[in-house]
Scaffold this motif. Structure first.
Motif, PDB file in Angstrom:
ATOM      1  N   SER A 167     -52.277  23.089  63.270  1.00 11.43           N
ATOM      2  CA  SER A 167     -50.617  24.520  63.343  1.00 11.43           C
ATOM      3  C   SER A 167     -50.893  25.771  62.637  1.00 11.43           C
ATOM      4  O   SER A 167     -50.653  26.298  63.590  1.00 11.43           O
ATOM      5  CB  SER A 167     -49.339  23.429  62.034  1.00 11.43           C
ATOM      6  OG  SER A 167     -49.266  22.300  62.709  1.00 11.43           O
ATOM      7  N   LEU A 168     -52.263  25.477  62.099  1.00  5.84           N
ATOM      8  CA  LEU A 168     -52.009  26.670  61.474  1.00  5.84           C
ATOM      9  C   LEU A 168     -52.974  27.412  62.529  1.00  5.84           C
ATOM     10  O   LEU A 168     -52.913  28.422  62.713  1.00  5.84           O
ATOM     11  CB  LEU A 168     -53.517  26.704  60.275  1.00  5.84           C
ATOM     12  CG  LEU A 168     -52.640  26.681  59.214  1.00  5.84           C
ATOM     13  CD1 LEU A 168     -53.431  25.929  57.998  1.00  5.84           C
ATOM     14  CD2 LEU A 168     -51.244  27.167  58.273  1.00  5.84           C
ATOM     15  N   LYS A 169     -53.577  26.708  63.176  1.00  3.16           N
ATOM     16  CA  LYS A 169     -54.420  28.035  64.407  1.00  3.16           C
ATOM     17  C   LYS A 169     -53.446  28.331  65.336  1.00  3.16           C
ATOM     18  O   LYS A 169     -53.481  29.424  65.729  1.00  3.16           O
ATOM     19  CB  LYS A 169     -55.300  26.661  65.154  1.00  3.16           C
ATOM     20  CG  LYS A 169     -57.406  26.571  64.680  1.00  3.16           C
ATOM     21  CD  LYS A 169     -57.500  25.524  64.994  1.00  3.16           C
ATOM     22  CE  LYS A 169     -59.008  25.275  64.388  1.00  3.16           C
ATOM     23  NZ  LYS A 169     -59.539  24.282  65.130  1.00  3.16           N
ATOM     24  N   ASP A 170     -52.303  27.585  65.568  1.00  6.11           N
ATOM     25  CA  ASP A 170     -50.961  27.831  66.220  1.00  6.11           C
ATOM     26  C   ASP A 170     -50.522  29.068  66.126  1.00  6.11           C
ATOM     27  O   ASP A 170     -49.971  29.835  66.627  1.00  6.11           O
ATOM     28  CB  ASP A 170     -50.635  26.340  66.365  1.00  6.11           C
ATOM     29  CG  ASP A 170     -50.639  25.280  67.197  1.00  6.11           C
ATOM     30  OD1 ASP A 170     -51.910  25.667  68.132  1.00  6.11           O
ATOM     31  OD2 ASP A 170     -50.210  24.069  67.442  1.00  6.11           O
ATOM     32  N   ILE A 171     -50.463  29.307  64.714  1.00  4.11           N
ATOM     33  CA  ILE A 171     -49.991  29.880  64.309  1.00  4.11           C
ATOM     34  C   ILE A 171     -50.261  31.634  63.718  1.00  4.11           C
ATOM     35  O   ILE A 171     -49.897  32.185  64.753  1.00  4.11           O
ATOM     36  CB  ILE A 171     -49.357  30.034  62.878  1.00  4.11           C
ATOM     37  CG1 ILE A 171     -48.338  28.613  62.605  1.00  4.11           C
ATOM     38  CG2 ILE A 171     -48.784  30.860  61.449  1.00  4.11           C
ATOM     39  CD1 ILE A 171     -48.088  28.517  60.814  1.00  4.11           C
ATOM     40  N   ALA A 172     -51.566  31.519  63.939  1.00  3.85           N
ATOM     41  CA  ALA A 172     -52.453  32.355  64.098  1.00  3.85           C
ATOM     42  C   ALA A 172     -53.059  32.554  65.231  1.00  3.85           C
ATOM     43  O   ALA A 172     -52.625  34.426  65.651  1.00  3.85           O
ATOM     44  CB  ALA A 172     -54.555  31.820  63.462  1.00  3.85           C
ATOM     45  N   LYS A 173     -52.944  31.727  66.615  1.00  3.90           N
ATOM     46  CA  LYS A 173     -53.083  32.292  67.843  1.00  3.90           C
ATOM     47  C   LYS A 173     -51.316  33.002  68.728  1.00  3.90           C
ATOM     48  O   LYS A 173     -51.517  34.294  68.839  1.00  3.90           O
ATOM     49  CB  LYS A 173     -52.697  31.530  68.796  1.00  3.90           C
ATOM     50  CG  LYS A 173     -53.368  31.134  70.338  1.00  3.90           C
ATOM     51  CD  LYS A 173     -53.759  30.003  70.926  1.00  3.90           C
ATOM     52  CE  LYS A 173     -53.776  29.939  72.545  1.00  3.90           C
ATOM     53  NZ  LYS A 173     -53.805  28.861  72.680  1.00  3.90           N
ATOM     54  N   SER A 174     -50.135  32.584  67.706  1.00  6.17           N
ATOM     55  CA  SER A 174     -49.360  32.880  67.965  1.00  6.17           C
ATOM     56  C   SER A 174     -48.878  34.382  67.424  1.00  6.17           C
ATOM     57  O   SER A 174     -48.320  35.631  68.549  1.00  6.17           O
ATOM     58  CB  SER A 174     -47.856  32.461  67.629  1.00  6.17           C
ATOM     59  OG  SER A 174     -47.985  31.109  68.144  1.00  6.17           O
ATOM     60  N   LEU A 175     -49.079  34.741  66.085  1.00  9.09           N
ATOM     61  CA  LEU A 175     -49.341  35.901  65.138  1.00  9.09           C
ATOM     62  C   LEU A 175     -50.451  36.955  65.825  1.00  9.09           C
ATOM     63  O   LEU A 175     -49.616  37.925  66.762  1.00  9.09           O
ATOM     64  CB  LEU A 175     -49.771  35.995  64.078  1.00  9.09           C
ATOM     65  CG  LEU A 175     -48.561  35.580  62.872  1.00  9.09           C
ATOM     66  CD1 LEU A 175     -49.839  35.064  61.331  1.00  9.09           C
ATOM     67  CD2 LEU A 175     -47.201  36.069  62.985  1.00  9.09           C
ATOM     68  N   LYS A 176     -51.492  36.423  66.658  1.00 12.29           N
ATOM     69  CA  LYS A 176     -52.647  37.607  67.800  1.00 12.29           C
ATOM     70  C   LYS A 176     -51.474  37.716  68.390  1.00 12.29           C
ATOM     71  O   LYS A 176     -51.862  39.466  69.026  1.00 12.29           O
ATOM     72  CB  LYS A 176     -53.914  36.438  67.031  1.00 12.29           C
ATOM     73  CG  LYS A 176     -54.720  37.180  68.104  1.00 12.29           C
ATOM     74  CD  LYS A 176     -56.235  36.457  67.800  1.00 12.29           C
ATOM     75  CE  LYS A 176     -56.797  37.042  67.723  1.00 12.29           C
ATOM     76  NZ  LYS A 176     -59.003  36.361  67.963  1.00 12.29           N
ATOM     77  N   ASN A 177     -50.658  37.124  69.252  1.00 10.69           N
ATOM     78  CA  ASN A 177     -50.473  37.464  70.500  1.00 10.69           C
ATOM     79  C   ASN A 177     -48.823  38.468  70.318  1.00 10.69           C
ATOM     80  O   ASN A 177     -48.912  39.348  71.201  1.00 10.69           O
ATOM     81  CB  ASN A 177     -49.568  36.192  71.483  1.00 10.69           C
ATOM     82  CG  ASN A 177     -50.990  35.110  72.006  1.00 10.69           C
ATOM     83  OD1 ASN A 177     -52.090  35.777  72.511  1.00 10.69           O
ATOM     84  ND2 ASN A 177     -50.306  34.036  72.031  1.00 10.69           N
ATOM     85  N   MET A 178     -48.116  38.160  69.477  1.00 17.26           N
ATOM     86  CA  MET A 178     -47.567  39.335  68.330  1.00 17.26           C
ATOM     87  C   MET A 178     -48.074  40.572  68.808  1.00 17.26           C
ATOM     88  O   MET A 178     -47.155  41.862  68.829  1.00 17.26           O
ATOM     89  CB  MET A 178     -46.632  38.311  67.605  1.00 17.26           C
ATOM     90  CG  MET A 178     -45.618  37.474  68.160  1.00 17.26           C
ATOM     91  SD  MET A 178     -45.265  36.416  66.087  1.00 17.26           S
ATOM     92  CE  MET A 178     -44.132  38.322  65.807  1.00 17.26           C
ATOM     93  N   SER A 179     -48.845  40.592  67.719  1.00 18.08           N
ATOM     94  CA  SER A 179     -49.706  42.169  67.577  1.00 18.08           C
ATOM     95  C   SER A 179     -50.282  42.624  68.539  1.00 18.08           C
ATOM     96  O   SER A 179     -50.595  43.903  68.761  1.00 18.08           O
ATOM     97  CB  SER A 179     -51.002  42.173  66.625  1.00 18.08           C
ATOM     98  OG  SER A 179     -51.247  41.197  66.718  1.00 18.08           O
ATOM     99  N   SER A 180     -50.744  42.278  69.993  1.00 16.47           N
ATOM    100  CA  SER A 180     -51.152  42.905  71.635  1.00 16.47           C
ATOM    101  C   SER A 180     -50.030  43.337  72.643  1.00 16.47           C
ATOM    102  O   SER A 180     -49.516  42.709  72.626  1.00 16.47           O
ATOM    103  CB  SER A 180     -51.734  41.613  72.064  1.00 16.47           C
ATOM    104  OG  SER A 180     -52.227  40.703  71.277  1.00 16.47           O
TER     105      SER A 180
END
Length: 180
Positions: A167-180
């Motif tokens: 879940s933490l990996k998925d959240i980190a990935k989502s945050l990374k995609n949102m900042s791009s």
């Protein structure tokens, strides 16, 4: 007649109250094995006062000796060692209610080989008393610890920990995609 019945009931109530008080004020020391939640594959040996009173002058008797640092997944990785000092040899002066001492005991394969597949029997003697007792009472407990009970048990990371990591990996990935 009623007075005698009332007296009997009062005495029985007093006896029951004392038994409850006594059982809630003496120590009870046990030794057991438990999987270490922080270190995968490690089994700990735990000395624990599960009673509600103080245990004093605690001694451990194990005629065969207690294996120490029995590491190795499929068998001992080093020559067999037994405890030659510490609480299992010298005893403990005192253990307070719910106090634990945790020893890193070994891994399943190493413990199974060290004990020749047989359970470990430990006799524990200690003294405990309630406030109403004039003399200390010597208590003996006998525990049997069988490391083969851990055979087939998955003692790796728990599924909950794996789910949290994912879940933490998925959240980190989502945050990374949102900042791009």
């Amino acid at each position: 007649m009623i007075e005698i019945l009332t007296l009997i009931i009062a005495l029985l109530s007093l006896i029951v109250a004392y038994i409850v008080y006594y059982n809630n004020s003496i120590g009870d020391v046990v030794v057991y094995a438990q999987v270490d939640k922080r270190r995968q594959t490690i089994i700990n040996l735990i000395i624990h006062n599960i009673g509600k009173g103080i245990a004093k002058d605690i001694q451990f008797i194990c005629p065969k000796g207690i294996p120490k640092k029995a590491y190795g997944i499929s068998g001992l990785s080093e020559p067999l060692k037994h405890y030659d000092s510490g609480a299992f040899i010298n005893g403990l002066p005192i253990l307070f209610p719910d106090e634990k001492l945790v020893y890193s005991w070994g891994q399943y394969g190493g413990l199974k080989e060290a004990l020749n597949g047989e359970p470990l029997e430990i006799e524990i003697t200690f003294f405990s008393r309630s406030n109403f007792q004039l003399i200390r009472r010597k208590i003996k407990n006998r525990v049997v610890i069988d490391p083969t009970a851990f055979e087939g048990v998955d003692i790796s990371e728990s599924s909950f920990e794996n789910e949290v990591k994912q879940s933490l990996k998925d959240i980190a990935k989502s945050l990374k995609n949102m900042s791009s």
